[in-house]
Design a protein around this motif. Structure first.
Motif, PDB file in Angstrom:
ATOM      1  N   GLN A 285     -79.077 -44.089 -58.892  1.00  0.00           N
ATOM      2  CA  GLN A 285     -78.229 -43.007 -58.415  1.00  0.00           C
ATOM      3  C   GLN A 285     -77.711 -43.286 -57.012  1.00  0.00           C
ATOM      4  O   GLN A 285     -76.549 -43.009 -56.710  1.00  0.00           O
ATOM      5  CB  GLN A 285     -79.000 -41.685 -58.461  1.00  0.00           C
ATOM      6  N   ALA A 289     -73.828 -43.875 -56.049  1.00  0.00           N
ATOM      7  CA  ALA A 289     -73.150 -43.118 -54.993  1.00  0.00           C
ATOM      8  C   ALA A 289     -72.412 -44.054 -54.042  1.00  0.00           C
ATOM      9  O   ALA A 289     -71.265 -43.782 -53.645  1.00  0.00           O
ATOM     10  CB  ALA A 289     -74.163 -42.270 -54.224  1.00  0.00           C
ATOM     11  N   ASN A 293     -68.278 -44.164 -53.624  1.00  0.00           N
ATOM     12  CA  ASN A 293     -67.602 -44.024 -52.337  1.00  0.00           C
ATOM     13  C   ASN A 293     -66.659 -45.194 -52.079  1.00  0.00           C
ATOM     14  O   ASN A 293     -65.528 -45.011 -51.596  1.00  0.00           O
ATOM     15  CB  ASN A 293     -68.633 -43.924 -51.206  1.00  0.00           C
ATOM     16  N   SER A 382     -68.973 -42.599 -45.908  1.00  0.00           N
ATOM     17  CA  SER A 382     -68.962 -41.354 -46.676  1.00  0.00           C
ATOM     18  C   SER A 382     -68.757 -40.160 -45.757  1.00  0.00           C
ATOM     19  O   SER A 382     -68.053 -39.202 -46.101  1.00  0.00           O
ATOM     20  CB  SER A 382     -70.275 -41.217 -47.449  1.00  0.00           C
TER      21      SER A 382
END
Length: 449
Positions: A285, A289, A293, A382
């Protein structure tokens, strides 16, 4: 078993099958012939290429002279407009129209790289499942058959991947359409066969749609040519995710107990549905992520640059929204790819990233905006996507010639350097000098006479 060969009678007893050993021997010879390319236990990707090209070339159509001329004109005009919207230079390789089969051949190395960790995991898990279920007296048979059974899992996976890539070739309209760099860096291509179908579904004039798609493709090609590190960066992050995939061994062991090598339909269906891939781990996960991004930054920049370059197109807003919706929804082939390798390449934060690139460009200009792709450590984070204000402030200060404000890392480095400087002042050289100047500090035999 003799000379490493499989004894059909022993294998029949191990599998619990009531079958004549002669018939089983013939079946195994046929079966070994089917997977002759994987007898050493490796995964043969020839099946992937054959299956994908079979689907891609089934209509037998190529690129007509008219299609090539129309798209060449679109590329030429889009390239001129794009030079006004970005400072990244054009690619050395001329953009071109290609067939579905050519797209398959040029993108297969990347699909293989993406899929190989999953294929290896499934093949290894299948072999281990069979080994764990066999009684002790049959382990020699399993060991002999292990590489063959590993070839079964790997070859089935390779065939399924070929199905997915072949179906994708019927849907993609450009080299960058799937969201990851599957084409060589700096390459810009369009697929006329699929482009015609896309235009019919959107009810938008072909010439306007061609300009927009060509501009997007050229923007992507310029970006990956300029940021030479970017392609490897994306594929490395996909690899980080894929290497974390583990097969659901319980489901595979249960399936292996009733697997019929001559009719592996159940295993094929499990591969198609993604049933053998369990829920994502926390590490996956986090990797996903980071990947999302990164893809959002790439897609967002392309989106902004393309919109600026094609601002003269009358139906720009309709075209842009239709393409964004198509990218967000994906298609059946992309869903199948997600089930097969456990990865759906949908940059969920593309709109936020595009808004960030728009704000940065308006604040500091397109040259400063595009310079953020010069090195990996300059890329927005991010947090910058969430709130571009700090990034804009840094770029504005840099434009004024001001030193950037120190962050936590800078402070920690400065403190470390100060501590090292203090140690050097009090180091061995200084201590030795002090001792020489102090007679009491000298050894007894060194006292002056």
């Amino acid at each position: 078993m003799s000379g490493g060969a499989i004894d059909p009678e022993q294998l029949s007893r191990m599998a619990g099958m009531q079958m004549d050993p002669a018939m089983l021997s013939q079946m195994m010879q046929q079966f070994q012939g089917m997977f002759a390319g994987a007898q050493d236990g490796s995964i043969s990707w020839d099946a992937t290429k054959r299956q994908a090209l079979h689907l891609a070339n089934q209509d037998g159509l190529g690129v007509t002279d008219g299609q090539r001329t129309d798209l060449d004109q679109a590329f030429t005009l889009a390239g001129l407009w794009l030079s006004e919207a970005t400072t990244l230079s054009p690619t050395a390789e001329l953009p071109r129209a290609i067939t579905r089969g050519q797209w398959v051949e040029q993108t297969l190395p990347v699909w293989q790289e993406v899929a190989e960790p999953v294929a290896t995991s499934i093949a290894d898990a299948l072999t281990e499942a069979l080994r764990s279920q066999a009684p002790e007296e049959m382990q020699d048979v399993v060991q002999s058959a292990g590489r063959l059974m590993r070839g079964v899992g790997g070859s089935l996976f390779a065939t399924q991947l070929g199905q997915v890539v072949g179906k994708l070739s019927l849907e993609v309209v450009s080299g960058s359409d799937v969201g990851i760099p599957v084409m060589p860096a700096g390459t810009a291509v369009l697929l006329p066969q699929n482009f015609a179908e896309l235009g019919a579904g959107l009810e938008i004039p072909d010439d306007q749609l061609a300009l927009y798609i060509a501009a997007r493709e050229l923007a992507s090609a310029r970006l990956f040519r300029h940021a030479k590190w970017l392609r490897l960066h994306v594929l490395s992050q996909i690899g980080d995710y894929a290497r974390g995939i583990r097969v659901d061994t319980d489901a595979l062991e249960e399936m292996a107990s009733r697997l019929d090598p001559t009719n592996p339909e159940e295993l094929r269906q499990a591969l198609e549905s993604g049933a053998l891939l369990p829920q994502q781990t926390e590490a996956q996960q986090r990797a996903l992520a980071r990947l999302e991004n990164l893809l959002a930054l790439v897609e967002g920049w392309i989106d902004v640059v393309t919109a600026d370059a094609t601002s003269r197109v009358p139906q720009l807003d309709r075209i842009a929204e239709a393409i964004r919706r198509r990218r967000a929804e994906g298609g059946p082939a992309e869903d199948a790819l997600g089930a097969l390798v456990g990865l759906r390449l949908r940059p969920r934060r593309m709109r936020e990233a595009a808004a960030m690139w728009r704000a940065v460009g308006e604040a500091v200009g397109i040259s400063a905006r595009d310079s953020l792709w010069d090195y990996p450590d300059l890329m927005p984070t991010s947090e910058d996507i969430d709130d571009p204000a700090a990034l804009i402030a840094r770029l504005e200060a840099q434009a004024r010639g001001e030193a950037p404000a120190a962050d936590d890392l800078d402070d920690a480095l400065a403190q470390l350097l100060r501590e090292e400087a203090d140690k050097s002042e009090d180091g061995p050289a200084g201590g030795s000098q002090d001792r020489d100047d102090d007679p009491d500090a000298r050894p007894e035999g060194d006292q002056p006479v």
